[in-house]
Design an enzyme around this catalytic site. Structure first.
Site, PDB file in Angstrom:
ATOM      1  N   GLY A  11      34.452  38.573  31.601  1.00 55.83           N
ATOM      2  CA  GLY A  11      34.884  39.980  31.341  1.00 55.83           C
ATOM      3  C   GLY A  11      35.242  40.660  29.843  1.00 55.83           C
ATOM      4  O   GLY A  11      34.217  40.816  29.129  1.00 55.83           O
TER       5      GLY A  11
ATOM      6  N   SER B 106      38.951  34.491  31.129  1.00 60.25           N
ATOM      7  CA  SER B 106      39.421  34.502  29.769  1.00 60.25           C
ATOM      8  C   SER B 106      38.334  33.379  29.145  1.00 60.25           C
ATOM      9  O   SER B 106      38.792  32.652  28.202  1.00 60.25           O
ATOM     10  CB  SER B 106      40.902  34.012  29.371  1.00 60.25           C
ATOM     11  OG  SER B 106      41.562  35.242  30.109  1.00 60.25           O
TER      12      SER B 106
ATOM     13  N   GLU C  44      39.787  41.782  41.613  1.00 58.34           N
ATOM     14  CA  GLU C  44      40.376  43.237  41.328  1.00 58.34           C
ATOM     15  C   GLU C  44      40.020  43.703  42.808  1.00 58.34           C
ATOM     16  O   GLU C  44      40.805  44.779  43.057  1.00 58.34           O
ATOM     17  CB  GLU C  44      39.832  43.759  40.208  1.00 58.34           C
ATOM     18  CG  GLU C  44      40.487  43.293  38.923  1.00 58.34           C
ATOM     19  CD  GLU C  44      39.660  43.114  37.627  1.00 58.34           C
ATOM     20  OE1 GLU C  44      38.607  43.748  37.646  1.00 58.34           O
ATOM     21  OE2 GLU C  44      40.140  42.669  36.849  1.00 58.34           O
TER      22      GLU C  44
ATOM     23  N   GLU D  59      37.034  31.985  40.131  1.00 58.35           N
ATOM     24  CA  GLU D  59      38.208  32.798  38.913  1.00 58.35           C
ATOM     25  C   GLU D  59      39.426  32.635  39.326  1.00 58.35           C
ATOM     26  O   GLU D  59      39.760  33.374  40.122  1.00 58.35           O
ATOM     27  CB  GLU D  59      37.418  34.164  38.824  1.00 58.35           C
ATOM     28  CG  GLU D  59      36.398  34.387  38.385  1.00 58.35           C
ATOM     29  CD  GLU D  59      36.088  35.728  37.776  1.00 58.35           C
ATOM     30  OE1 GLU D  59      35.610  36.147  36.569  1.00 58.35           O
ATOM     31  OE2 GLU D  59      36.198  36.746  38.282  1.00 58.35           O
TER      32      GLU D  59
ATOM     33  N   HIS E  84      35.413  40.316  43.973  1.00 60.41           N
ATOM     34  CA  HIS E  84      36.134  39.997  42.731  1.00 60.41           C
ATOM     35  C   HIS E  84      37.535  40.365  42.656  1.00 60.41           C
ATOM     36  O   HIS E  84      38.085  41.042  43.525  1.00 60.41           O
ATOM     37  CB  HIS E  84      35.725  40.916  41.735  1.00 60.41           C
ATOM     38  CG  HIS E  84      36.087  40.799  40.064  1.00 60.41           C
ATOM     39  ND1 HIS E  84      37.458  40.915  39.919  1.00 60.41           N
ATOM     40  CD2 HIS E  84      35.851  40.191  39.138  1.00 60.41           C
ATOM     41  CE1 HIS E  84      37.854  40.662  38.521  1.00 60.41           C
ATOM     42  NE2 HIS E  84      36.813  40.006  38.238  1.00 60.41           N
TER      43      HIS E  84
ATOM     44  N   ASN F 191      30.820  40.818  33.200  1.00 61.17           N
ATOM     45  CA  ASN F 191      31.467  41.851  34.191  1.00 61.17           C
ATOM     46  C   ASN F 191      32.038  42.863  33.504  1.00 61.17           C
ATOM     47  O   ASN F 191      33.058  42.726  32.679  1.00 61.17           O
ATOM     48  CB  ASN F 191      32.540  41.068  35.061  1.00 61.17           C
ATOM     49  CG  ASN F 191      33.128  42.029  35.947  1.00 61.17           C
ATOM     50  OD1 ASN F 191      32.850  43.142  35.865  1.00 61.17           O
ATOM     51  ND2 ASN F 191      34.223  41.582  36.341  1.00 61.17           N
TER      52      ASN F 191
ATOM     53  N   LYS G 100      33.144  45.690  34.147  1.00 62.12           N
ATOM     54  CA  LYS G 100      34.503  46.468  34.910  1.00 62.12           C
ATOM     55  C   LYS G 100      34.020  48.040  34.904  1.00 62.12           C
ATOM     56  O   LYS G 100      32.967  48.470  34.753  1.00 62.12           O
ATOM     57  CB  LYS G 100      35.696  46.134  34.350  1.00 62.12           C
ATOM     58  CG  LYS G 100      35.799  44.502  34.512  1.00 62.12           C
ATOM     59  CD  LYS G 100      37.239  43.787  34.360  1.00 62.12           C
ATOM     60  CE  LYS G 100      37.096  42.463  34.549  1.00 62.12           C
ATOM     61  NZ  LYS G 100      38.372  41.560  34.508  1.00 62.12           N
TER      62      LYS G 100
ATOM     63  N   GLY H 275      41.731  38.193  32.496  1.00 61.49           N
ATOM     64  CA  GLY H 275      42.205  39.208  31.596  1.00 61.49           C
ATOM     65  C   GLY H 275      43.571  38.788  30.813  1.00 61.49           C
ATOM     66  O   GLY H 275      44.073  39.626  30.285  1.00 61.49           O
TER      67      GLY H 275
HETATM   68  P1  PGA Z   1      37.991  38.103  31.654  1.00 62.21           P
HETATM   69  O1  PGA Z   1      37.496  38.584  33.012  1.00 62.21           O
HETATM   70  O2  PGA Z   1      36.921  37.156  31.036  1.00 62.21           O
HETATM   71  O3  PGA Z   1      38.534  39.306  30.703  1.00 62.21           O
HETATM   72  O4  PGA Z   1      39.167  37.234  32.015  1.00 62.21           O
HETATM   73  C1  PGA Z   1      36.710  37.888  34.040  1.00 62.21           C
HETATM   74  C2  PGA Z   1      36.226  38.475  35.211  1.00 62.21           C
HETATM   75  O5  PGA Z   1      37.379  39.448  35.671  1.00 62.21           O
HETATM   76  O6  PGA Z   1      35.580  38.454  35.643  1.00 62.21           O
END
Ligand code: PGA
Length: 245
Positions: free
Chosen positions: A229, A208, A99, A167, A97, A8, A10, A173
């Protein structure tokens, strides 16, 4: 079963950076028995599509969009069309997602329309679910996930392909990965909720995921892949994750 490793990106990577990534990727990653999926930003989708078509991959390599509206076209300023993703040769639509839920106020009912529309087009919805830290600490994880799945899949076709990404919001993140025990317990719960609702779907873990924790996490029962991510933005780290099994 084949695992799914999804990137992903973003709102990172311009079309130029996308082409550069895939030039490096095709040199570095020669294959896998698993599936690798990229979710570039919408404005870099065509660059990703063209780059991916040029890679003579001996493995399952695909891409999708990070969000799309539940109509193919119309007066919907600023939205993405899943029909265009299909025209470009894409396979997936990432839906819900955290976000999108938190920053853009997307509700389960809207996500249900997106899931149904995506399936109707012949693309695969990847529905994201997850609890906040407050919800986990209050012991509400299972009920939150049940609500997200029940409402998000309310209009879904049980026969058509679906992928779910679990998630935990507090792990995205933040560098705070869920413990193997938490992942195991929650993936089992998600599997059971899906079964009760009549769905079978691969369940990806996200939050993460890094090269140093991927090999351990992928061994956990009902972990059918990852949604990555930060660690998917550089070829070496994502390649290591895709080689975790
Ligand atoms: P991250 O993001 O691996 O940076 O924690 C995962 C995601 O948002 O899908």
């Amino acid at each position: 079963m084949k695992k799914i490793f999804a990137a992903n990106w973003k709102l990172f990577k311009s079309p130029k950076e996308t082409r550069e990534f895939f030039a490096q990727w095709s040199e570095a990653f020669k294959g896998s028995k698993n599936e690798v999926v990229f979710f570039p930003s919408a404005m870099s989708l065509e660059a990703a599509s063209t780059s991916i078509q040029k890679i003579n991959a001996g493995y399952d390599l695909s891409f999708g969009v990070q969000n799309a509206y539940f109509q193919a076209q119309g007066a919907f300023t600023g939205e993405n069309s899943a029909a265009v993703v299909k025209e470009l040769g894409g396979k997936y639509v990432l839906i819900g997602h955290s976000e999108r839920r938190q920053l853009f106020a997307e509700k389960n009912e809207l996500l249900a329309d997106k899931v149904a529309f995506t399936q109707g087009l012949g693309l695969v919805p990847m529905l994201c679910i997850g609890e906040t830290l407050q919800e986990r600490e209050a012991g509400q994880t299972k009920s939150v996930l049940k609500t997200q799945l029940t409402a998000g899949l309310a209009k879904a076709d049980k026969v058509k392909t679906l992928v779910v990404a679990y998630e935990p919001v507090w792990a995205i993140g933040t560098g705070k990965v869920a413990t193997p025990e938490q992942v195991q317990e929650t993936h089992k719960d998600v599997f059971e909720i899906l079964s009760t609702l009549g769905f079978t779907a691969p369940i990806l873990y996200g939050g993460s995921v890094k090269p140093d924790n991927a090999a351990g996490l992928i061994q956990i029962p009902h972990v059918d892949g990852f949604l990555v991510g930060g660690a998917s933005l550089e070829v070496p780290s994502f390649q290591k994750i895709c080689s975790a099994i």
